[in-house]
Write a protein that holds these residues in place. Structure first.
Motif, short mmCIF file in Angstrom:
data_model
loop_
_atom_site.label_atom_id
_atom_site.label_comp_id
_atom_site.label_asym_id
_atom_site.label_seq_id
_atom_site.Cartn_x
_atom_site.Cartn_y
_atom_site.Cartn_z
N GLU A 370 0.86 -1.22 0.04
CA GLU A 370 0.01 0.15 0.04
C GLU A 370 1.04 1.24 -0.08
N LEU A 371 0.50 2.17 -0.91
CA LEU A 371 1.32 3.18 -0.88
C LEU A 371 0.71 4.36 0.10
N ALA A 372 1.68 4.45 1.26
CA ALA A 372 1.34 5.26 2.50
C ALA A 372 1.71 6.66 2.50
N ASP A 373 2.80 6.98 1.86
CA ASP A 373 3.22 8.43 1.94
C ASP A 373 3.87 8.57 0.64
N ALA A 374 3.01 9.14 -0.48
CA ALA A 374 3.53 9.33 -1.78
C ALA A 374 4.46 10.53 -1.78
N SER A 375 4.13 11.38 -0.80
CA SER A 375 5.15 12.80 -0.72
C SER A 375 6.56 12.53 -0.23
N TYR A 376 6.82 11.29 0.33
CA TYR A 376 8.21 10.58 0.49
C TYR A 376 9.15 10.76 -0.48
N ILE A 377 8.20 9.99 -1.68
CA ILE A 377 8.83 9.85 -3.00
C ILE A 377 9.39 11.13 -3.77
N ALA A 378 8.50 11.98 -3.57
CA ALA A 378 8.57 13.20 -4.44
C ALA A 378 9.62 14.22 -3.85
N ASP A 379 10.03 13.74 -2.33
CA ASP A 379 11.08 14.64 -1.69
C ASP A 379 12.45 14.39 -2.18
N ALA A 380 13.06 15.31 -2.57
CA ALA A 380 14.37 15.51 -3.51
C ALA A 380 15.59 15.03 -2.22
N ALA A 381 15.23 15.56 -0.95
CA ALA A 381 16.14 15.26 0.05
C ALA A 381 16.46 13.85 0.38
N LYS A 382 15.20 13.24 0.43
CA LYS A 382 14.92 11.73 0.85
C LYS A 382 15.00 10.84 -0.21
N CYS A 383 14.94 11.24 -1.39
CA CYS A 383 14.93 10.28 -2.59
C CYS A 383 15.81 11.07 -3.72
N PRO A 384 17.15 11.46 -3.47
CA PRO A 384 17.67 12.00 -4.44
C PRO A 384 18.00 11.38 -5.85
N GLN A 385 18.02 9.79 -5.86
CA GLN A 385 18.15 9.43 -7.33
C GLN A 385 16.87 9.37 -8.04
N ILE A 386 15.60 9.22 -7.35
CA ILE A 386 14.38 9.36 -7.80
C ILE A 386 14.29 10.74 -8.53
N ASP A 387 14.73 12.00 -7.74
CA ASP A 387 14.78 13.35 -8.29
C ASP A 387 15.45 13.45 -9.26
N ALA A 388 16.67 12.66 -9.62
CA ALA A 388 17.67 12.72 -10.72
C ALA A 388 17.01 12.24 -11.80
N ILE A 389 16.25 10.99 -11.73
CA ILE A 389 15.45 10.36 -12.71
C ILE A 389 14.41 11.24 -13.16
N TRP A 390 13.65 11.90 -12.31
CA TRP A 390 12.61 12.67 -12.84
C TRP A 390 13.30 13.93 -13.55
N HIS A 391 14.11 14.52 -13.16
CA HIS A 391 14.77 15.68 -13.95
C HIS A 391 15.50 15.33 -15.22
N GLU A 392 16.11 14.04 -15.18
CA GLU A 392 16.69 13.84 -16.46
C GLU A 392 15.78 13.17 -17.65
N THR A 393 14.58 12.71 -17.11
CA THR A 393 13.44 12.26 -17.71
C THR A 393 12.78 13.80 -18.76
N LEU A 394 12.55 14.76 -17.70
CA LEU A 394 12.02 16.07 -18.26
C LEU A 394 13.12 16.63 -19.21
N ARG A 395 14.34 16.56 -19.03
CA ARG A 395 15.40 17.11 -19.87
C ARG A 395 15.30 16.51 -21.06
N VAL A 396 15.37 15.08 -21.28
CA VAL A 396 15.41 14.68 -22.37
C VAL A 396 14.12 14.51 -23.40
N ALA A 397 12.81 14.44 -22.56
CA ALA A 397 11.48 14.27 -23.21
C ALA A 397 10.74 15.56 -23.37
N GLY A 398 11.51 16.61 -22.80
CA GLY A 398 11.03 17.84 -22.80
C GLY A 398 11.23 18.81 -24.15
N TRP A 399 10.11 19.28 -24.77
CA TRP A 399 9.95 19.57 -26.28
C TRP A 399 9.30 21.00 -26.43
#
Length: 536
Positions: A370-399
């Motif tokens: 069960e997803l209990a705290d989705a805000s945790y995943i979006a927190d760059a300080a707690k999930c720096p690699q997920i944050d980097a994956i988010w940014h890199e996807t936006l960079r490559v796919a942004g048009w």
């Protein structure tokens, strides 16, 4: 006999003279055309620039009026990249013409900041009002929405006496910036994801699946993420009511969104039936929605939907024009998250190391499956690699690009931009600047956001513009990250997902202008296999 021969000779002579005269006329016409073209080109790209060195240099083209129009529609970012190379050695603004419209292109990060800050000479409202006209708002409504309102009006505070068209941006911020109003939407999203992203629901609702069994289902990834995210966005803002009004609303929107570029670039009506049909269906359904008794819909609607309705009705806007206004909000909500999740999963499946890192970082956000705290995943300080994956996807796919109308002559980057033309800030050129984002600029490489102290500061760089900038910076950026990372995390927590076969990397549809994230090229969606994950 001699008389007949003389007649034949005379006829032949006259015909020869006629042919010579015709060729002379054609030759003279050709000479005049070539002379006129040469004169025009010499004036446009040699003489005029020398007489006006304070204006941006223009990328030369061959055919007057048409300009770079065809290349612009085939691959606008490719055209802009070629133009930048043509003017290599300078970061000054340059100009290009497409179908008689002149665009001033800004590729320097500091100059782009000037564009976003200058609201006196550069207008975004012209673009919004143009969309209003295209989609059916009458002139009276447009004038009403963009007329200044009293500071003491009822409803949403308006201390600066803004028009509703401008005040709406503050209303969106009130709903979508971190705070109580956004938490309401986040909780609705988290509950919906927990309910809908189960194997049983996928098997029941994904009728486009070509193959499934009790523990396995195949899905076309782009079609699935599109269907899922549009239904999610619609539920967050309208509850179940709009779905009951029109069960086909989501599918109509997806069809519309794939050809939205025809609306953005005002294609002739006879070429737009595939866009106009679903658009008109959606606006008719929205009109019906607002004609329902308030007690049948307002309790399920997001604050922004009810607040916009109240403000519009206070101005005397009727149901039809209200539907058009809220339709614009609907496609702003739904156009990008569906594509971002597609590209993120596409890259993760091709980079198992980052997929494993995503799974590891997201683990504390779950209680079992069960997803209990989705805000945790979006927190760059707690999930720096997920944050980097988010940014890199936006960079490559942004048009996308930011566009402003020059309402009065203004100097940007040392160059005079003339009133009546448009300024364009192409985000992709900024995001593919090797001086800022490093080597392997075409590769999806999240480590570029993590490896050094400078890399970790990239999200604050003036070259990073995935959501535009200034007062019109996308107010939904926080919720978008929340939606996408929560969805991807729950997929990876509950399922094993892998590509069926060995499909090539899907190509982006570079010929279609978009409002943010690029679509996949038609015919290049691919199948994924989803099975229940044995160990969480």
């Amino acid at each position: 006999m001699s008389t007949e021969l003389s007649n034949y000779i005379e006829i032949f002579r006259q015909r020869v003279l006629l042919v010579i005269q015709e060729h002379a006329t054609i030759s003279l016409t050709s000479v005049l055309i070539v002379l006129a073209w040469t004169t025009w080109r010499c004036w446009r790209f040699t003489v005029y620039p020398k007489l006006h060195p304070d204006e941006p240099k223009e990328l030369p083209y061959l055919i007057p009026i048409l300009g770079h129009g065809i290349a612009f529609f085939r691959d606008s970012n490719g055209l802009l990249a070629r133009a930048r190379k043509h003017f290599s050695g300078t970061d000054e603004p340059f100009a290009l013409t497409a179908f008689r419209r002149t665009f001033y292109v800004i590729t320097n990060a500091k100059q782009s900041a000037e564009v976003y800050k200058n609201t006196d000479s550069l207008s975004f409202e012209e673009f919004v009002q143009s969309l209003m006209r295209i989609n059916g708002n009458d002139e009276h409504t447009i004038k009403t929405v963009y007329s200044p309102l009293p500071t003491e009006k009822r409803g949403f505070p308006n201390p600066d006496g803004l028009s509703l068209g401008v005040l709406a941006q503050r209303m969106h911020m009130h709903q979508l910036y971190p705070g109580e109003n956004m938490v309401v939407l986040q909780k609705k999203a988290q509950d919906w994801i927990n309910r809908q992203l189960t194997f049983d629901v996928l098997a029941k609702e994904c009728t486009y699946s070509p193959s499934q069994s009790p523990d396995h289902i195949q899905l076309p990834l782009y079609e699935w993420t599109s269907d899922y995210f549009v239904r999610l966005g619609q539920y967050i803002y309208f509850g179940d009511v709009l779905q009951k009004v029109d069960p086909d609303y989501v599918s109509a929107y997806i069809i519309f969104d794939e050809v939205i570029w025809k609306m953005l670039y005002q294609y002739p009506t006879f070429l737009c039936h595939d866009m106009i049909g679903p658009r008109d269906q959606m606006m008719a359904s929205l009109k019906f929605y607002f004609q329902l008794p308030p007690d049948q819909r307002r309790d399920q609607a997001a604050w922004i939907i009810n607040a916009m309705e109240d403000e519009m009705r206070d101005l005397g806007v009727d149901d039809e024009n209200l539907a058009v206004m809220v339709f614009h909000l609907y496609f702003a909500i739904n156009t990008n998250a569906r594509k971002t999740s597609f590209w993120m999963l596409t890259h993760l499946m091709r980079n198992p190391g980052f997929l494993a890192a995503f799974r590891a970082e997201m683990a504390p956000a779950f209680r079992g499956d069960e997803l209990a705290d989705a805000s945790y995943i979006a927190d760059a300080a707690k999930c720096p690699q997920i944050d980097a994956i988010w940014h890199e996807t936006l960079r490559v796919a942004g048009w996308a690009a930011s566009v402003r109308l020059v309402t009065q002559d203004v100097v940007i980057g040392g160059k005079l931009l003339r009133s009546g033309n448009r300024v364009m800030v192409p985000h992709r050129l900024l995001h593919f600047d090797e001086r800022v984002f490093g080597d392997d600029i075409d590769a999806w490489r999240p480590r570029r956001w993590l490896d050094t102290e400078a890399a970790r500061k990239l999200p604050n760089s003036p070259s990073w513009r995935p959501f535009g900038g200034g007062k019109t910076k996308c107010s939904g950026r926080f919720l978008a990250k929340y939606f996408v990372t929560a969805f991807v995390a729950t997929v990876l927590r509950r399922f094993d997902i892998e590509m069926v076969g060995n499909p090539p990397m899907p190509e982006p549809d570079v010929g279609r202008p978009v409002l943010g994230i690029i679509s996949v090229k038609e015919g290049q969606d691919y199948m994924v296999s989803i099975t229940k994950r044995k160990a969480s």
